[in-house]
Design an enzyme around this catalytic site. Sequence first.
Site, mmCIF file in Angstrom:
data_model
loop_
_atom_site.group_PDB
_atom_site.id
_atom_site.type_symbol
_atom_site.label_atom_id
_atom_site.label_comp_id
_atom_site.label_asym_id
_atom_site.label_seq_id
_atom_site.Cartn_x
_atom_site.Cartn_y
_atom_site.Cartn_z
ATOM 1 N N CYS A 34 23.499 49.447 -26.293
ATOM 2 C CA CYS A 34 24.440 50.536 -26.035
ATOM 3 C C CYS A 34 23.743 51.845 -26.402
ATOM 4 C CB CYS A 34 25.702 50.352 -26.870
ATOM 5 S SG CYS A 34 26.827 51.768 -26.789
ATOM 6 N N ASP A 41 24.274 44.895 -25.928
ATOM 7 C CA ASP A 41 25.215 44.575 -24.858
ATOM 8 C C ASP A 41 24.676 43.343 -24.153
ATOM 9 O OD1 ASP A 41 27.154 46.588 -25.061
ATOM 10 O OD2 ASP A 41 25.953 47.999 -23.913
ATOM 11 N N VAL A 56 11.328 37.683 -4.405
ATOM 12 C CA VAL A 56 10.921 37.963 -5.775
ATOM 13 C C VAL A 56 10.511 36.660 -6.459
ATOM 14 C CG1 VAL A 56 13.242 37.826 -6.817
ATOM 15 C CG2 VAL A 56 11.486 39.260 -7.870
ATOM 16 N N GLU A 57 9.420 36.713 -7.209
ATOM 17 C CA GLU A 57 8.912 35.555 -7.945
ATOM 18 C C GLU A 57 9.701 35.437 -9.251
ATOM 19 O OE1 GLU A 57 6.980 33.155 -10.605
ATOM 20 O OE2 GLU A 57 6.915 35.326 -10.938
ATOM 21 N N LEU A 58 10.146 34.217 -9.589
ATOM 22 C CA LEU A 58 11.109 34.028 -10.672
ATOM 23 C C LEU A 58 10.579 34.357 -12.064
ATOM 24 C CD1 LEU A 58 13.023 30.849 -9.496
ATOM 25 C CD2 LEU A 58 13.633 33.251 -9.233
ATOM 26 N N HIS A 75 25.917 50.664 -18.666
ATOM 27 C CA HIS A 75 26.020 49.524 -17.743
ATOM 28 C C HIS A 75 25.760 49.939 -16.300
ATOM 29 C CE1 HIS A 75 29.039 47.637 -20.819
ATOM 30 N NE2 HIS A 75 27.807 47.642 -21.269
ATOM 31 N N GLU A 76 26.378 51.044 -15.899
ATOM 32 C CA GLU A 76 26.237 51.503 -14.522
ATOM 33 C C GLU A 76 24.785 51.888 -14.209
ATOM 34 O OE1 GLU A 76 30.280 52.212 -16.194
ATOM 35 O OE2 GLU A 76 28.260 52.685 -16.876
#
Length: 129
Positions: A34, A41, A56-58, A75-76
């Site tokens: 936060c 968070d 995308v490679e994991l 968060h946004e």
Amino acid sequence: MSTAPNRDLETFDNPSPERDYTIRMRIPEFTCLCPKTGQPDFATLHLAYVPNERCVELKSLKLYIWSFRDVGAFHEAVTNEMLADLVAATAPRFMRLTAEFWVRGGIDTTVIAEHRAEGWQPATPVALP
């Protein structure tokens, strides 16, 4: 490949670029801080995308997600930053990132950010009997 957190998203060639198909990932261990209190968070991320030429490679995705652990972010902002980075790395036909943040102060937050490539339209859904 590194085993330390980093922002390098590796990709690989889409094995079926001629076809629209959806890749879905559930990432239940996302953490950041936060920016107001410094407290952690926690969130579950849901990534869904229709790849174009790149996927995308994991492992690199795991290390990328881990890189936010000690970062203060709203968060946004963090959801939109991750979507922008993933889109820049993969240039998908469509991508949606849903971030479900755990309850803090009696409020849980879900942020949904989307990208749609110019001119791309999803196929009509098939309704099976």
